[in-house]
Design an enzyme around this catalytic site. Structure first.
Site, PDB file in Angstrom:
ATOM      1  N   TRP A 150     -47.305  -3.763 -10.822  1.00 29.28           N
ATOM      2  CA  TRP A 150     -46.816  -4.537 -11.970  1.00 29.28           C
ATOM      3  C   TRP A 150     -47.944  -5.325 -12.629  1.00 29.28           C
ATOM      4  O   TRP A 150     -47.774  -5.844 -13.717  1.00 29.28           O
ATOM      5  CB  TRP A 150     -45.711  -5.512 -11.522  1.00 29.28           C
ATOM      6  N   GLU A 159     -59.682  -3.558 -11.822  1.00 24.71           N
ATOM      7  CA  GLU A 159     -59.626  -4.820 -12.570  1.00 24.71           C
ATOM      8  C   GLU A 159     -60.181  -5.970 -11.740  1.00 24.71           C
ATOM      9  O   GLU A 159     -60.814  -6.884 -12.263  1.00 24.71           O
ATOM     10  CB  GLU A 159     -58.177  -5.084 -13.018  1.00 24.71           C
ATOM     11  N   GLU A 215     -58.441   5.990  -9.100  1.00 25.97           N
ATOM     12  CA  GLU A 215     -58.030   5.553 -10.436  1.00 25.97           C
ATOM     13  C   GLU A 215     -59.244   5.539 -11.360  1.00 25.97           C
ATOM     14  O   GLU A 215     -60.014   4.561 -11.353  1.00 25.97           O
ATOM     15  CB  GLU A 215     -57.445   4.142 -10.376  1.00 25.97           C
ATOM     16  N   GLY A 266     -49.248   1.769 -13.379  1.00 23.94           N
ATOM     17  CA  GLY A 266     -49.198   0.465 -14.039  1.00 23.94           C
ATOM     18  C   GLY A 266     -48.081   0.425 -15.068  1.00 23.94           C
ATOM     19  O   GLY A 266     -46.907   0.254 -14.733  1.00 23.94           O
ATOM     20  N   GLY A 267     -48.444   0.636 -16.319  1.00 28.26           N
ATOM     21  CA  GLY A 267     -47.521   0.482 -17.450  1.00 28.26           C
ATOM     22  C   GLY A 267     -46.155   1.120 -17.248  1.00 28.26           C
ATOM     23  O   GLY A 267     -45.127   0.478 -17.483  1.00 28.26           O
TER      24      GLY A 267
HETATM   25  P1  13P Z   1     -51.683   2.488 -15.974  1.00 25.79           P
HETATM   26  O1  13P Z   1     -50.651   3.340 -15.300  1.00 25.79           O
HETATM   27  O2  13P Z   1     -51.105   1.448 -16.873  1.00 25.79           O
HETATM   28  O3  13P Z   1     -52.750   3.313 -16.626  1.00 25.79           O
HETATM   29  O4  13P Z   1     -52.414   1.648 -14.818  1.00 25.79           O
HETATM   30  C1  13P Z   1     -52.901   2.310 -13.719  1.00 25.79           C
HETATM   31  C2  13P Z   1     -53.283   1.310 -12.703  1.00 25.79           C
HETATM   32  O5  13P Z   1     -54.240   0.585 -12.860  1.00 25.79           O
HETATM   33  C3  13P Z   1     -52.423   1.190 -11.518  1.00 25.79           C
HETATM   34  O6  13P Z   1     -53.039   0.390 -10.562  1.00 25.79           O
END
Ligand code: 13P
Length: 253
Positions: free
Chosen positions: A10, A99, A169, A236-237
């Site tokens: 999230w 991140e 990732e 993520g999204g």
């Molecule tokens: P998204 O699915 O938003 O590209 O993010 C991936 C992510 O960083 C999951 O940890």
């Protein structure tokens, strides 16, 4: 069969009320997870207890923290220890998300320390690796990812390694809507597995779950997860929408 995992990240999104509703909505949907399949929710720290209470008694659903500190306890204002997570019954911790590496300067060595503490407290790290666009364009992604894994994980014993989940990732695919093709994902996942096979032997490597992350959606999850060495996703999204994440869960092979 190794574990197949649909993991939601999230990140720093949703209020408590929105998070509760999202979890309720997803849990209410039918999934029929097989015994080697899991759904994992990496929720913000303030929601861990709520999320853990909601999934209690649901065998295939687990809660993850998005981070932890590399020290056991003490005067580290604002940090969260692995022991605290353990006391809540948390099963997984996302370690080394790009991140955190980028905005909080987390180094491979620092991440190795977090991994060690997680294992000491019997919490499974979901260890993230992945290259930025310039590295992909230079064609040196394998070397880059190998170094991240070697410096943070290769000190572990084969037995310890069995408690780790890897998430590949690529930074260029995170939140960009640009997904690695299923061929690109398979290629580097196979490479990651081969690295572990060389160090720990084929049996250990075959048992290791390697998730793909980077713009996974309901519409592309199935094709990605069908790849031989892709054992699910870290999302993520698309994990912020119940229907969308449910489609991702049901795309596990
Ligand atoms: P998204 O699915 O938003 O590209 O993010 C991936 C992510 O960083 C999951 O940890």
């Amino acid at each position: 069969m190794r574990k197949q995992i649909a993991a939601a990240n999230w990140k720093m999104n949703l209020t408590l009320q929105q998070g509760e509703k999202l979890l309720d909505d997803i849990i209410a949907l039918p999934h029929d997870l097989k015994e080697y399949q899991q759904a994992v929710f990496a929720v913000p720290f303030p929601y861990l207890a709520m999320a853990q209470a909601k999934i209690s008694g649901k065998g295939s659903v687990f809660i993850a923290a998005q981070n932890c500190y590399n020290k056991k306890s003490g005067a580290f204002t604002g940090e969260t220890s692995v022991e605290m997570l353990q006391s809540l019954g948390i099963s997984y911790v996302v370690i080394g998300h790009s991140e955190r590496r980028e905005y909080f300067n987390e180094s491979n060595q620092f991440l190795a320390e977090k991994v060690n503490i997680c294992l000491e407290y019997h919490i499974h790290p979901i260890f993230c690796c992945g290259e930025a666009l310039n590295i992909r364009e230079a064609g040196t992604q394998n070397e880059f990812v190998a170094r991240q894994l070697e410096e943070s994980l290769f000190h572990l014993s084969a037995e310890q390694l069995q408690n780790i989940v890897i998430a590949y990732e690529p930074i260029w695919a995170i939140g960009t809507g640009k997904t690695a093709t299923s061929e690109q994902a398979q290629e580097i996942h196979a490479f990651i597995r081969s690295l572990f096979a060389k160090k720990y032997g084929e049996a250990v490597a075959q048992n290791l779950s390697v998730l793909y992350g980077g713009s996974v959606k309901g519409s592309n999850a199935k094709e990605l997860f069908l790849q031989l060495d892709v054992d699910g996703g870290l999302v993520g999204g698309a994990s912020l929408n119940a229907e969308e994440f449910n489609t991702i869960i049901t795309s596990l092979k």
